[in-house]
Design a protein around this motif. Structure first.
Motif, PDB file in Angstrom:
ATOM      1  N   LEU A 185       0.860  -1.181   0.000  1.00 16.31           N
ATOM      2  CA  LEU A 185       0.000   0.000   0.000  1.00 16.31           C
ATOM      3  C   LEU A 185       0.897   1.233   0.000  1.00 16.31           C
ATOM      4  O   LEU A 185       1.736   1.391   0.884  1.00 16.31           O
ATOM      5  N   GLN A 186       0.683   2.127  -0.992  1.00 11.78           N
ATOM      6  CA  GLN A 186       1.621   3.231  -1.188  1.00 11.78           C
ATOM      7  C   GLN A 186       0.932   4.520  -1.643  1.00 11.78           C
ATOM      8  O   GLN A 186       0.130   4.484  -2.571  1.00 11.78           O
ATOM      9  N   PRO A 187       1.279   5.651  -1.050  1.00 13.53           N
ATOM     10  CA  PRO A 187       1.016   6.949  -1.669  1.00 13.53           C
ATOM     11  C   PRO A 187       2.213   7.263  -2.571  1.00 13.53           C
ATOM     12  O   PRO A 187       3.354   7.312  -2.099  1.00 13.53           O
ATOM     13  N   VAL A 188       1.986   7.470  -3.861  1.00 13.73           N
ATOM     14  CA  VAL A 188       3.083   7.475  -4.834  1.00 13.73           C
ATOM     15  C   VAL A 188       3.162   8.792  -5.600  1.00 13.73           C
ATOM     16  O   VAL A 188       2.183   9.228  -6.227  1.00 13.73           O
ATOM     17  N   LEU A 189       4.344   9.407  -5.566  1.00 12.82           N
ATOM     18  CA  LEU A 189       4.666  10.543  -6.417  1.00 12.82           C
ATOM     19  C   LEU A 189       5.388  10.009  -7.649  1.00 12.82           C
ATOM     20  O   LEU A 189       6.367   9.268  -7.521  1.00 12.82           O
ATOM     21  N   GLY A 190       4.891  10.350  -8.840  1.00 14.15           N
ATOM     22  CA  GLY A 190       5.497   9.825 -10.053  1.00 14.15           C
ATOM     23  C   GLY A 190       5.835  10.904 -11.057  1.00 14.15           C
ATOM     24  O   GLY A 190       5.098  11.897 -11.204  1.00 14.15           O
ATOM     25  N   TYR A 191       6.954  10.723 -11.752  1.00 14.13           N
ATOM     26  CA  TYR A 191       7.339  11.596 -12.856  1.00 14.13           C
ATOM     27  C   TYR A 191       7.176  10.826 -14.164  1.00 14.13           C
ATOM     28  O   TYR A 191       7.715   9.733 -14.311  1.00 14.13           O
ATOM     29  N   ASN A 192       6.430  11.403 -15.100  1.00  9.67           N
ATOM     30  CA  ASN A 192       6.233  10.774 -16.403  1.00  9.67           C
ATOM     31  C   ASN A 192       5.474   9.449 -16.282  1.00  9.67           C
ATOM     32  O   ASN A 192       5.580   8.591 -17.158  1.00  9.67           O
ATOM     33  N   ALA A 193       4.720   9.298 -15.199  1.00  7.29           N
ATOM     34  CA  ALA A 193       4.017   8.037 -14.959  1.00  7.29           C
ATOM     35  C   ALA A 193       2.720   7.941 -15.743  1.00  7.29           C
ATOM     36  O   ALA A 193       2.275   6.840 -16.079  1.00  7.29           O
ATOM     37  N   PHE A 194       2.098   9.075 -16.004  1.00  8.82           N
ATOM     38  CA  PHE A 194       0.847   9.132 -16.762  1.00  8.82           C
ATOM     39  C   PHE A 194       1.055  10.030 -17.976  1.00  8.82           C
ATOM     40  O   PHE A 194       1.939  10.867 -18.011  1.00  8.82           O
ATOM     41  N   SER A 195       0.198   9.848 -18.959  1.00  9.81           N
ATOM     42  CA  SER A 195       0.250  10.711 -20.135  1.00  9.81           C
ATOM     43  C   SER A 195      -1.180  11.071 -20.532  1.00  9.81           C
ATOM     44  O   SER A 195      -2.136  10.479 -20.054  1.00  9.81           O
ATOM     45  N   GLY A 196      -1.332  12.033 -21.378  1.00  5.93           N
ATOM     46  CA  GLY A 196      -2.665  12.405 -21.826  1.00  5.93           C
ATOM     47  C   GLY A 196      -2.956  13.868 -21.576  1.00  5.93           C
ATOM     48  O   GLY A 196      -2.240  14.570 -20.857  1.00  5.93           O
ATOM     49  N   GLY A 198      -3.967  17.302 -20.259  1.00  2.24           N
ATOM     50  CA  GLY A 198      -4.158  17.892 -18.941  1.00  2.24           C
ATOM     51  C   GLY A 198      -3.341  17.266 -17.830  1.00  2.24           C
ATOM     52  O   GLY A 198      -3.494  17.651 -16.673  1.00  2.24           O
ATOM     53  N   VAL A 199      -2.469  16.336 -18.146  1.00  2.00           N
ATOM     54  CA  VAL A 199      -1.692  15.650 -17.113  1.00  2.00           C
ATOM     55  C   VAL A 199      -0.291  16.237 -17.056  1.00  2.00           C
ATOM     56  O   VAL A 199       0.408  16.320 -18.065  1.00  2.00           O
ATOM     57  N   SER A 200       0.127  16.654 -15.871  1.00  2.00           N
ATOM     58  CA  SER A 200       1.446  17.254 -15.723  1.00  2.00           C
ATOM     59  C   SER A 200       2.512  16.167 -15.651  1.00  2.00           C
ATOM     60  O   SER A 200       2.225  14.981 -15.584  1.00  2.00           O
ATOM     61  N   GLU A 201       3.770  16.595 -15.642  1.00  2.00           N
ATOM     62  CA  GLU A 201       4.856  15.622 -15.569  1.00  2.00           C
ATOM     63  C   GLU A 201       4.896  14.934 -14.207  1.00  2.00           C
ATOM     64  O   GLU A 201       5.206  13.761 -14.101  1.00  2.00           O
ATOM     65  N   TRP A 202       4.597  15.684 -13.123  1.00  2.00           N
ATOM     66  CA  TRP A 202       4.537  15.108 -11.782  1.00  2.00           C
ATOM     67  C   TRP A 202       3.076  14.847 -11.410  1.00  2.00           C
ATOM     68  O   TRP A 202       2.220  15.724 -11.540  1.00  2.00           O
ATOM     69  N   THR A 203       2.795  13.640 -10.965  1.00  2.00           N
ATOM     70  CA  THR A 203       1.450  13.277 -10.539  1.00  2.00           C
ATOM     71  C   THR A 203       1.512  12.533  -9.210  1.00  2.00           C
ATOM     72  O   THR A 203       2.548  11.976  -8.833  1.00  2.00           O
ATOM     73  N   LEU A 204       0.380  12.517  -8.530  1.00  2.00           N
ATOM     74  CA  LEU A 204       0.274  11.881  -7.222  1.00  2.00           C
ATOM     75  C   LEU A 204      -0.904  10.924  -7.264  1.00  2.00           C
ATOM     76  O   LEU A 204      -1.983  11.271  -7.745  1.00  2.00           O
ATOM     77  N   SER A 205      -0.692   9.686  -6.786  1.00  3.82           N
ATOM     78  CA  SER A 205      -1.758   8.686  -6.795  1.00  3.82           C
ATOM     79  C   SER A 205      -1.562   7.730  -5.627  1.00  3.82           C
ATOM     80  O   SER A 205      -0.480   7.641  -5.051  1.00  3.82           O
ATOM     81  N   SER A 206      -2.642   7.008  -5.282  1.00  6.32           N
ATOM     82  CA  SER A 206      -2.602   6.012  -4.204  1.00  6.32           C
ATOM     83  C   SER A 206      -2.740   4.629  -4.822  1.00  6.32           C
ATOM     84  O   SER A 206      -3.563   4.430  -5.728  1.00  6.32           O
ATOM     85  N   TRP A 207      -1.969   3.652  -4.310  1.00  5.56           N
ATOM     86  CA  TRP A 207      -1.906   2.327  -4.941  1.00  5.56           C
ATOM     87  C   TRP A 207      -2.017   1.194  -3.925  1.00  5.56           C
ATOM     88  O   TRP A 207      -1.493   1.285  -2.811  1.00  5.56           O
TER      89      TRP A 207
END
Length: 342
Positions: A185-196, A198-207
């Motif tokens: 279980l992780q709160p995750v900061l990602g660079y270049n993890a998502f694309s599309g 309106g999506v910035s280079e840095w994103t935050l998600s829970s996994w």
């Protein structure tokens, strides 16, 4: 995003290093407030041919947990609940149940892992010796008692000097120890993890990965260099009680006052504690890591089920070791902080 490497005694063993690191998954991310445009996880097809494990399908995606088929990656809206049978409960109480995952997922190096957790044969990798994918640095320990929560604060680092098809992840987290199967279980900061759009280079998600062969995440929300991040995982899960919603993962951008959270169930009690981890994929030179050179996880608080704050006997692990590229990796720790240097 566990995302992450294969463990010691199961699919996530850090002692197996890069050869058994996890990377990839495809899927469509639902925005926290439903106003943000949808975002797709980075796919294997976006990688240069010499950076792709030879047996991983091109339509698989990259996650903090390895390469997954899109049908095995499930977006969870902010505040929803993931039950132990894999069904998702919406805020209005309605239930949707994604089809059971029957497809394998793959580690960074292309090791096939069946939906039931069984390992396959290590293939010949196409990756050049000078590149690396997987967990690079972490500070962790195994608690003698079930953990009730971990929280930490860190700052989004500066962008890498160069952006190609790399993916960089930073996170704290909780996991079972010596459990097969298991989940992290992780709160995750990602660079270049998502694309599309309106999506910035840095994103935050829970996994939460990888329950019954599937992985679940909420978000992503956009963030940016210099923003302060707060992540917390709370749990009432024990070895004998793993109710459908005994754990919660919340990832918050304190600067923009946005967050993404969902409740879920791991396979059992959470005793393996990660104070801070750097995981990255397709790193062929140091310019592909954030230019700031370090990330500090501070105000780390770990509590047991009774709410008592625990001491943190961190074990610093330079997992990448002498593998290339050599980016002057290092780890420094105190009871309430973990600094990852590169």
């Amino acid at each position: 995003m566990k995302p992450f490497f294969v463990r010691r005694s199961s699919w996530f063993g850090k002692w197996m290093i890069a050869a058994v690191s996890l990377v990839g998954l495809t899927g469509i991310a639902q925005a926290v407030d439903d106003a943000q445009p949808q975002a797709a996880l980075t796919t294997v097809s976006s990688l240069a041919p010499n950076f792709r494990p030879q047996n991983v399908p091109l339509d698989y995606v990259i996650t903090p947990n390895g390469y997954f088929a899109a049908s095995c990656v499930h977006a969870v809206a902010n505040g929803e609940k993931v039950h132990a049978d894999g069904s998702i409960e919406a805020l209005d109480g309605s239930i949707r149940k994604p089809a059971a995952c029957t497809l394998p997922h793959y580690t960074q190096s292309g090791v096939r892992i069946e939906a039931n957790g069984a390992f396959g044969i290590v293939p010949q990798s196409k990756k050049p010796a000078s590149s690396y994918s997987g967990w690079l640095l972490t500070a962790d320990y195994v608690s003698s008692s079930d953990v009730g929560s971990i929280s930490a604060t860190w700052t989004v680092p500066s962008n890498p000097s160069k952006t190609t098809d790399q993916v960089d992840y930073f996170f704290p987290g909780l996991e079972q120890n010596d459990s097969n199967p298991d989940s992290i279980l992780q709160p995750v900061l990602g660079y270049n993890a998502f694309s599309g759009s309106g999506v910035s280079e840095w994103t935050l998600s829970s996994w939460n990965c990888c329950y019954a062969g599937s992985t679940y995440y909420s978000g992503p929300i956009n963030t940016a260099a210099g923003h302060e991040i707060y992540g917390i995982v709370t749990a009432t899960c024990t070895s004998t009680s793993t109710s459908s919603t005994c754990a919660k993962i919340t990832s918050t951008d304190e600067t923009s006052k946005t967050s993404t959270t969902f409740t879920t169930s791991p396979y059992g009690a959470l005793t393996w504690v990660f104070g801070g981890t750097l995981e990255a994929y397709n790193i062929s030179n140091c310019d592909l890591l954030p230019a700031s050179g370090s990330v500090a996880f501070t105000s780390i608080v770990v509590k047991n089920m009774s709410g008592t704050t625990l001491s943190n006997p961190w074990s610093p692990d330079n997992i990448i070791g002498s593998s290339g590229p050599n980016c002057n990796y290092g780890i420094s720790t105190s009871n309430g902080s973990v600094t990852l240097k590169y």
